[in-house]
Design an enzyme around this catalytic site. Sequence first.
Site, PDB file in Angstrom:
ATOM      1  N   VAL A  60      64.297  49.443  31.409  1.00  0.00           N
ATOM      2  CA  VAL A  60      65.237  48.490  31.759  1.00  0.00           C
ATOM      3  C   VAL A  60      65.063  47.337  30.838  1.00  0.00           C
ATOM      4  O   VAL A  60      63.988  46.683  30.710  1.00  0.00           O
ATOM      5  CB  VAL A  60      64.951  48.075  33.356  1.00  0.00           C
ATOM      6  CG1 VAL A  60      65.731  46.665  33.460  1.00  0.00           C
ATOM      7  CG2 VAL A  60      65.200  49.094  34.239  1.00  0.00           C
ATOM      8  N   PRO A  61      66.121  47.074  29.864  1.00  0.00           N
ATOM      9  CA  PRO A  61      65.689  46.292  28.605  1.00  0.00           C
ATOM     10  C   PRO A  61      65.825  44.945  28.705  1.00  0.00           C
ATOM     11  O   PRO A  61      66.582  44.200  28.419  1.00  0.00           O
ATOM     12  CB  PRO A  61      66.767  46.834  27.612  1.00  0.00           C
ATOM     13  CG  PRO A  61      67.953  47.054  28.752  1.00  0.00           C
ATOM     14  CD  PRO A  61      67.319  47.647  29.778  1.00  0.00           C
ATOM     15  N   CYS A  62      64.688  44.364  29.443  1.00  0.00           N
ATOM     16  CA  CYS A  62      64.438  42.865  29.782  1.00  0.00           C
ATOM     17  C   CYS A  62      64.393  42.094  28.219  1.00  0.00           C
ATOM     18  O   CYS A  62      64.373  41.078  28.140  1.00  0.00           O
ATOM     19  CB  CYS A  62      63.382  42.407  30.702  1.00  0.00           C
ATOM     20  SG  CYS A  62      61.639  43.472  30.284  1.00  0.00           S
ATOM     21  N   HIS A  63      63.790  42.990  27.250  1.00  0.00           N
ATOM     22  CA  HIS A  63      63.597  42.460  25.864  1.00  0.00           C
ATOM     23  C   HIS A  63      64.960  42.067  25.206  1.00  0.00           C
ATOM     24  O   HIS A  63      64.866  41.073  24.350  1.00  0.00           O
ATOM     25  CB  HIS A  63      63.053  43.379  24.906  1.00  0.00           C
ATOM     26  CG  HIS A  63      63.645  44.584  24.762  1.00  0.00           C
ATOM     27  ND1 HIS A  63      63.625  45.771  25.780  1.00  0.00           N
ATOM     28  CD2 HIS A  63      64.236  45.137  23.648  1.00  0.00           C
ATOM     29  CE1 HIS A  63      64.341  46.709  25.041  1.00  0.00           C
ATOM     30  NE2 HIS A  63      64.963  46.335  23.995  1.00  0.00           N
ATOM     31  N   ARG A  64      66.140  42.365  25.930  1.00  0.00           N
ATOM     32  CA  ARG A  64      67.475  42.183  25.106  1.00  0.00           C
ATOM     33  C   ARG A  64      67.951  40.659  25.908  1.00  0.00           C
ATOM     34  O   ARG A  64      68.973  40.323  25.592  1.00  0.00           O
ATOM     35  CB  ARG A  64      68.375  43.214  25.670  1.00  0.00           C
ATOM     36  CG  ARG A  64      68.152  44.319  25.028  1.00  0.00           C
ATOM     37  CD  ARG A  64      69.045  45.489  25.235  1.00  0.00           C
ATOM     38  NE  ARG A  64      68.509  46.784  24.505  1.00  0.00           N
ATOM     39  CZ  ARG A  64      69.141  48.094  25.259  1.00  0.00           C
ATOM     40  NH1 ARG A  64      69.806  47.906  25.946  1.00  0.00           N
ATOM     41  NH2 ARG A  64      68.438  48.978  24.491  1.00  0.00           N
TER      42      ARG A  64
END
Length: 163
Positions: free
Chosen positions: A126-130
């Site tokens: 779940v790409p919270c880094h984006r």
Amino acid sequence: MRTDARHVKFESPLGLMAVSAVEEGLTYVHMGVEEMKDAWGPEEATPVLADAQDQLEAYFAGELKDFDLPLAAEGTGFQHRVWDELVRIPYGETWSYLDVAQRLGDPKAVRAVGLANGRNPIAIVVPCHRVIGSNGKLTGYAGGLWRKEWLLGLERGEPALFA
């Protein structure tokens, strides 16, 4: 963590990692692991954990852009709404916290989005880094800002950041 959780650990470009899961799906991605926690359950491979490790390794190798894993993270209804929106951020792109809040229909929820983003237990998948600041700057990352920069560099094909 649920008492039926299991975990596996493996080396990655981001350091030692562990993934935890229950029968229904992935519950946690642990980065920068130094010691295993009892709450992660015993170290035991399961089909979900084997798939998660395989997909994360393919992602790190630049061979996978979209994860296909059952997810079973614990969180509030709002957190799940935010996390559901995060998986819509295309590989190699970034959105601001305001972008996410607007997509949820509440531009005033920027801080709440930030809190939910920071509590995402399934980082990378779940790409919270984006998610970045409205000013285009990288903001906090539970795994460390250098990992966020590395992940974004990987997705943008910037080998200087991940060689």
